[in-house]
Design a protein around this motif. Sequence first.
Motif, PDB file in Angstrom:
ATOM      1  N   THR A  22     -68.126  10.910  50.301  1.00  0.00           N
ATOM      2  CA  THR A  22     -66.779  10.428  49.999  1.00  0.00           C
ATOM      3  C   THR A  22     -66.575   8.994  50.524  1.00  0.00           C
ATOM      4  O   THR A  22     -65.500   8.433  50.355  1.00  0.00           O
TER       5      THR A  22
ATOM      6  N   TYR B  43     -60.193   6.520  37.632  1.00  0.00           N
ATOM      7  CA  TYR B  43     -60.477   6.093  38.999  1.00  0.00           C
ATOM      8  C   TYR B  43     -59.974   4.677  39.246  1.00  0.00           C
ATOM      9  O   TYR B  43     -59.355   4.386  40.278  1.00  0.00           O
TER      10      TYR B  43
ATOM     11  N   LEU C 152     -57.567  15.507  42.910  1.00  0.00           N
ATOM     12  CA  LEU C 152     -58.064  14.373  42.108  1.00  0.00           C
ATOM     13  C   LEU C 152     -59.438  13.920  42.606  1.00  0.00           C
ATOM     14  O   LEU C 152     -60.309  13.548  41.813  1.00  0.00           O
TER      15      LEU C 152
ATOM     16  N   SER D 104     -62.888  14.304  40.315  1.00  0.00           N
ATOM     17  CA  SER D 104     -63.643  13.070  40.098  1.00  0.00           C
ATOM     18  C   SER D 104     -65.111  13.251  40.519  1.00  0.00           C
ATOM     19  O   SER D 104     -66.044  12.938  39.764  1.00  0.00           O
ATOM     20  N   ILE D 105     -65.317  13.779  41.709  1.00  0.00           N
ATOM     21  CA  ILE D 105     -66.687  13.894  42.222  1.00  0.00           C
ATOM     22  C   ILE D 105     -67.459  14.988  41.475  1.00  0.00           C
ATOM     23  O   ILE D 105     -68.592  14.769  41.010  1.00  0.00           O
TER      24      ILE D 105
ATOM     25  N   LYS E 108     -68.775  14.313  37.928  1.00  0.00           N
ATOM     26  CA  LYS E 108     -70.003  13.500  37.873  1.00  0.00           C
ATOM     27  C   LYS E 108     -71.221  14.373  38.148  1.00  0.00           C
ATOM     28  O   LYS E 108     -72.296  14.175  37.563  1.00  0.00           O
TER      29      LYS E 108
HETATM   30  N1  URA Z   1     -65.452   9.195  45.267  1.00  0.00           N
HETATM   31  C1  URA Z   1     -65.320   9.525  43.958  1.00  0.00           C
HETATM   32  O1  URA Z   1     -66.287   9.490  43.207  1.00  0.00           O
HETATM   33  N2  URA Z   1     -64.116   9.875  43.508  1.00  0.00           N
HETATM   34  C2  URA Z   1     -63.032   9.939  44.281  1.00  0.00           C
HETATM   35  O2  URA Z   1     -61.954  10.300  43.810  1.00  0.00           O
HETATM   36  C3  URA Z   1     -63.160   9.598  45.636  1.00  0.00           C
HETATM   37  C4  URA Z   1     -64.395   9.228  46.115  1.00  0.00           C
END
Ligand code: URA
Length: 452
Positions: free
Chosen positions: A100, A181, A195, A199-200, A203
């Motif tokens: 993070t 983002y 959120l 997001s993470i 991916k």
């Molecule tokens: N890293 C990410 O890829 N997304 C986020 O929301 C926060 C940190």
Amino acid sequence: MMSASAPREIKDMAASARILESINRKRAGTLLDDEETSGIVADFVAARIPDYQMSAWLATVACRGLSTGELAALTRAYALGGGHLDLSQVDGAVVDKHSTGGVGDTTTLIVVPVVAACGVPVAKMTGRALGFAGGTLDKLESIKGLRSYLPTGEIVPMIRSVGMVITGQSSDLTPGDGATYALRDVTGTVESIPLIAASIISKKVAVRADGLVLDVKTGAGALIPEQDRAVRLTETMLDLARAFGLSGRAVLSDMSQPLGSAVGNAMEIRQALAVLRGERPPGLWDLCATISRLMLQSVDPLLTEEQAAARVNRVIDDGSAYEMFVRWAVAQGADAADLEAERFPTASQRLVVKAPESGWITRIDPRAVGSATLLLGAGRLTHDAPLDYGAGVRMNHRVGDRVDKGDILAELHYDLGDADAARSLVASAFQLGDQKVTPPPAVHQIFEPQEL
Ligand code: URA
């Protein structure tokens, strides 16, 4: 000329009406349905709705939170709205990791070659600096010639030929996350557990590696500083990953002080290379060793903790992790002689911060140090600002160290940055006391996998 009351930038009336209704429903506490969420993400990626409406939707989600079902729908909308990697073409199980983010956190540049040198292929998509926290992509760009973005079609061949890849996220993977983002970054909606999780994990779903290790930071320099909320973020991400069939492990790691002694792009590359050559700085090495062994265990659950740790130490001691880094960097365009001689950008000016009195270091605020590197030119104060890759801060001490009055606590490296303001920030980051303190552990908690 537009009148003051006219709506600006409405691109598609029907899409705008849909998101407005969704904002109102979410604010009133109604659950979003899956189609509604995927439609909003698709409309935003296709530029059918303006930034201000998407910002309001994200802010409503950040305030109201998401149910488990809503979170899965948002993650799916991000993940399935773009391309994906086909890692089935790689022999053996592939592993991925995600942090993070923090200050002086050069972990990726160490653990990826370590794990690859242990014979486990690694696929790592990475990002740029965010606010005061550094970004692996910016660090990579301080290596002359290295291609930081590989086209999606080159990623799998790179893993097959070298054993690892570190590349910027291409725009065709999770475009919904990429677009939102950038908006979250400037609308105060980054620090939301659902959120961040969507997001993470989106991916990770698009890359779909066989093993996954999440590094969630806690402490003053973390996205989510409070430990109980960081634990909640970790559990939310692991549950979400499992809902998508991904088996993950996680570490809750310390970001209450800068992780490494180098904070700045080329300086962190140098530190990563020093570790790969055998230096084991406290904090940074402890975390790298833990993440590396969890990555190995994530694709070989029969491997014991001791066996995995021994393999990690072996590839450092026999030089193969360092050789892996060089082989990969050269394959992505770097020059082997430049790497060997460490020909990376170096700032021309130096300024030091000295201990104002004798005592024990009780605190080093990572946000203040990270913000100082921005002032020195190592990070971006605006989205398109150029970076000074040689700039940064060298930290000479860690929490728990004893210093005497006049000892050098930190050294600022810069060319054109605002060094006086940066020096004041770094000086304010240090707190000295007359009582010895126990340094915080690098790893607060490890989350082992549960059955899928
Ligand atoms: N890293 C990410 O890829 N997304 C986020 O929301 C926060 C940190």
